[in-house]
Design a protein around this motif. Structure first.
Motif, mmCIF file in Angstrom:
data_model
loop_
_atom_site.group_PDB
_atom_site.id
_atom_site.type_symbol
_atom_site.label_atom_id
_atom_site.label_comp_id
_atom_site.label_asym_id
_atom_site.label_seq_id
_atom_site.Cartn_x
_atom_site.Cartn_y
_atom_site.Cartn_z
ATOM 1 N N GLN A 10 0.828 -1.207 0.000
ATOM 2 C CA GLN A 10 0.000 0.000 0.000
ATOM 3 C C GLN A 10 0.859 1.253 0.000
ATOM 4 N N LEU A 11 1.899 1.252 0.827
ATOM 5 C CA LEU A 11 2.784 2.424 0.903
ATOM 6 C C LEU A 11 3.533 2.609 -0.417
ATOM 7 N N ALA A 12 3.956 1.502 -1.029
ATOM 8 C CA ALA A 12 4.672 1.577 -2.303
ATOM 9 C C ALA A 12 3.774 2.136 -3.404
ATOM 10 N N ILE A 13 2.506 1.746 -3.398
ATOM 11 C CA ILE A 13 1.551 2.271 -4.385
ATOM 12 C C ILE A 13 1.404 3.776 -4.223
ATOM 13 N N VAL A 45 -6.669 10.671 7.211
ATOM 14 C CA VAL A 45 -5.987 9.521 7.817
ATOM 15 C C VAL A 45 -6.026 9.624 9.340
ATOM 16 N N GLY A 46 -5.746 10.811 9.870
ATOM 17 C CA GLY A 46 -5.803 11.006 11.315
ATOM 18 C C GLY A 46 -7.204 10.801 11.869
ATOM 19 N N LEU A 47 -8.203 11.315 11.159
ATOM 20 C CA LEU A 47 -9.583 11.160 11.617
ATOM 21 C C LEU A 47 -10.018 9.702 11.559
ATOM 22 N N ASN A 48 -9.517 8.957 10.567
ATOM 23 C CA ASN A 48 -9.876 7.540 10.459
ATOM 24 C C ASN A 48 -9.324 6.735 11.622
ATOM 25 N N LEU A 49 -8.175 7.141 12.157
ATOM 26 C CA LEU A 49 -7.659 6.473 13.350
ATOM 27 C C LEU A 49 -8.658 6.584 14.497
ATOM 28 N N LEU A 50 -9.285 7.751 14.591
ATOM 29 C CA LEU A 50 -10.254 7.992 15.659
ATOM 30 C C LEU A 50 -11.586 7.295 15.386
ATOM 31 N N LEU A 167 2.211 13.315 3.501
ATOM 32 C CA LEU A 167 1.194 12.256 3.455
ATOM 33 C C LEU A 167 1.832 10.878 3.588
ATOM 34 N N ILE A 168 2.948 10.653 2.899
ATOM 35 C CA ILE A 168 3.624 9.351 2.987
ATOM 36 C C ILE A 168 4.048 9.071 4.431
ATOM 37 N N VAL A 169 4.632 10.066 5.084
ATOM 38 C CA VAL A 169 5.050 9.899 6.481
ATOM 39 C C VAL A 169 3.835 9.649 7.374
ATOM 40 N N GLY A 170 2.754 10.407 7.136
ATOM 41 C CA GLY A 170 1.541 10.231 7.934
ATOM 42 C C GLY A 170 0.934 8.855 7.765
ATOM 43 N N VAL A 171 0.887 8.355 6.535
ATOM 44 C CA VAL A 171 0.346 7.013 6.280
ATOM 45 C C VAL A 171 1.237 5.952 6.923
ATOM 46 N N PHE A 172 2.547 6.122 6.809
ATOM 47 C CA PHE A 172 3.492 5.162 7.401
ATOM 48 C C PHE A 172 3.308 5.081 8.921
ATOM 49 N N ILE A 173 3.201 6.237 9.573
ATOM 50 C CA ILE A 173 3.010 6.260 11.028
ATOM 51 C C ILE A 173 1.675 5.627 11.405
ATOM 52 N N ALA A 174 0.626 5.953 10.646
ATOM 53 C CA ALA A 174 -0.697 5.398 10.936
ATOM 54 C C ALA A 174 -0.711 3.887 10.768
ATOM 55 N N GLN A 175 -0.070 3.381 9.713
ATOM 56 C CA GLN A 175 -0.015 1.934 9.497
ATOM 57 C C GLN A 175 0.678 1.227 10.658
ATOM 58 N N ASN A 176 1.784 1.788 11.105
ATOM 59 C CA ASN A 176 2.515 1.169 12.210
ATOM 60 C C ASN A 176 1.755 1.290 13.524
ATOM 61 N N LEU A 177 1.045 2.386 13.712
ATOM 62 C CA LEU A 177 0.234 2.541 14.912
ATOM 63 C C LEU A 177 -0.878 1.497 14.939
ATOM 64 N N VAL A 178 -1.520 1.297 13.800
ATOM 65 C CA VAL A 178 -2.615 0.319 13.706
ATOM 66 C C VAL A 178 -2.108 -1.097 13.966
ATOM 67 N N THR A 181 0.407 -2.659 19.472
ATOM 68 C CA THR A 181 -0.506 -3.038 20.551
ATOM 69 C C THR A 181 -1.579 -1.968 20.762
ATOM 70 N N THR A 182 -1.218 -0.703 20.510
ATOM 71 C CA THR A 182 -2.204 0.378 20.603
ATOM 72 C C THR A 182 -3.306 0.182 19.576
ATOM 73 N N GLY A 183 -2.934 -0.199 18.352
ATOM 74 C CA GLY A 183 -3.929 -0.454 17.314
ATOM 75 C C GLY A 183 -4.854 -1.585 17.687
ATOM 76 N N ARG A 184 -4.301 -2.646 18.255
ATOM 77 C CA ARG A 184 -5.154 -3.767 18.684
ATOM 78 C C ARG A 184 -6.084 -3.345 19.803
ATOM 79 N N ALA A 185 -5.591 -2.487 20.697
ATOM 80 C CA ALA A 185 -6.443 -1.984 21.780
ATOM 81 C C ALA A 185 -7.577 -1.125 21.221
#
Length: 314
Positions: A10-13, A45-50, A167-178, A181-185
């Motif tokens: 996804q990030l490569a695309i 992307v940030g709002l989707n995390l919420l 945007l690339i940095v934001g997506v990368f951080i969001a993917q790793n956050l998801v 363990t925080t993402g699973r929570a």
């Protein structure tokens, strides 16, 4: 496909699209439109995390976009701060405000939470509008382009690459956050707060954490928007319709899909440009197409197509 491989694909695309697009578009107008896609994609992307992962509704998220936008404007015009410092100031201010208002607001659920966040958005918009001596009021305020290493960043091409990298940095951080363990929570909270609490998840802490993170995303997007446009108004940054647009981007692209947020932003930014041929019926056609998309693809564009692709592959 493994989770790590899927994220990398996804990030490569996304990287490929951002890198190749300038070679395919005929004029800077299209680069300008794509820059807006990247800026609003970052906020979505940030709002989707919420919303998509934690299951918390926010109808006032444009308030944080406004805080980020007016931080760089006021920092440059009134306080003489360099552009980068103003961006950081806006992000810190948004994080502090989100942490302050998030504690009482996130105790609410359902419609009450939506109304509370809506009220927060209105409050920020009214504050910006009424402080005309500082913010320029409804007419807005001009934003000087920042100077980095002696270069004044003012061209469309420069802001295209800056917003694309952001945007690339934001997506990368969001993917790793998801994937953490925080993402699973957060997913556990989305499914059932009672069950999440029963397995040891600090529900209040996790909801506040993702609320602050999403606010920082929105603030940075607002700062980029201010620098790209060179002029901002309360309606273009913190207005209620801007909050509705952000929510629509998330829902249209797919709740719980990081890349879907970017696609939702692309659709909502591009459609008005395409529908200008309908003149007086532009908004009617936009609304009709949005309703059809939600009806046909109820889980969002990316999750719906991913599900159909998986079922056909099986």
């Amino acid at each position: 496909m493994s989770s790590v491989r899927s994220r990398l694909v996804q990030l490569a695309i996304l990287v490929a699209i951002i890198a190749i697009a300038p070679l395919l578009v005929p004029s800077n107008y299209y680069l300008r439109v794509m820059t807006l896609i990247y800026v609003f994609g970052l906020a979505a992307v940030g709002l989707n995390l919420l919303m998509g992962f934690a299951g918390q509704v926010s109808l006032g998220h444009a308030g944080f976009v406004g805080i980020g936008a007016y931080s760089v404007a006021l920092g440059s015009v009134h306080w003489g701060l360099p552009g980068l410092y103003s961006v950081v100031l806006g992000a810190l201010a948004s994080a502090a405000i989100a942490a302050l208002v998030g504690r009482p607001i996130l105790r609410l659920k359902g419609h009450y939470l939506a109304v509370a966040t809506l009220g927060f958005g209105f409050l920020i918009a009214l504050l910006i509008t009424n402080e005309a001596g500082l913010t320029g009021g409804p007419d807005g305020i001009s934003v000087p382009r920042p100077v980095v290493f002696g270069w004044r960043l003012r061209t469309v091409e420069q802001w295209y690459w800056i917003s694309g990298v952001a945007l690339i940095v934001g997506v990368f951080i969001a993917q790793n956050l998801v994937a953490s363990t925080t993402g699973r929570a957060l997913r556990a909270i989305h499914d059932s707060e009672v069950a999440a609490q029963a397995i040891g998840v600090d529900v209040a802490k996790q909801k506040l954490k993702v609320f602050v993170v999403s606010a920082v995303y929105a603030s940075i997007a607002g700062s980029l928007l201010a620098f790209c446009n060179g002029h901002i108004t309360p309606d273009s940054t913190a207005g209620f319709l801007r909050s509705v647009e952000l929510v629509t981007m998330v829902v249209l692209g797919g709740l719980g899909s990081v890349l879907g947020s970017v696609l939702g932003a692309a659709v909502l930014v591009l459609l008005p440009q395409v529908l200008t041929v309908f003149h007086d019926y532009e908004h009617l056609m936009l609304g009709l197409l949005m309703v059809l998309c939600i009806v046909i693809l109820p889980t969002g564009v990316v999750p719906s197509f991913a599900k159909k692709f998986a079922s056909s592959g099986a």
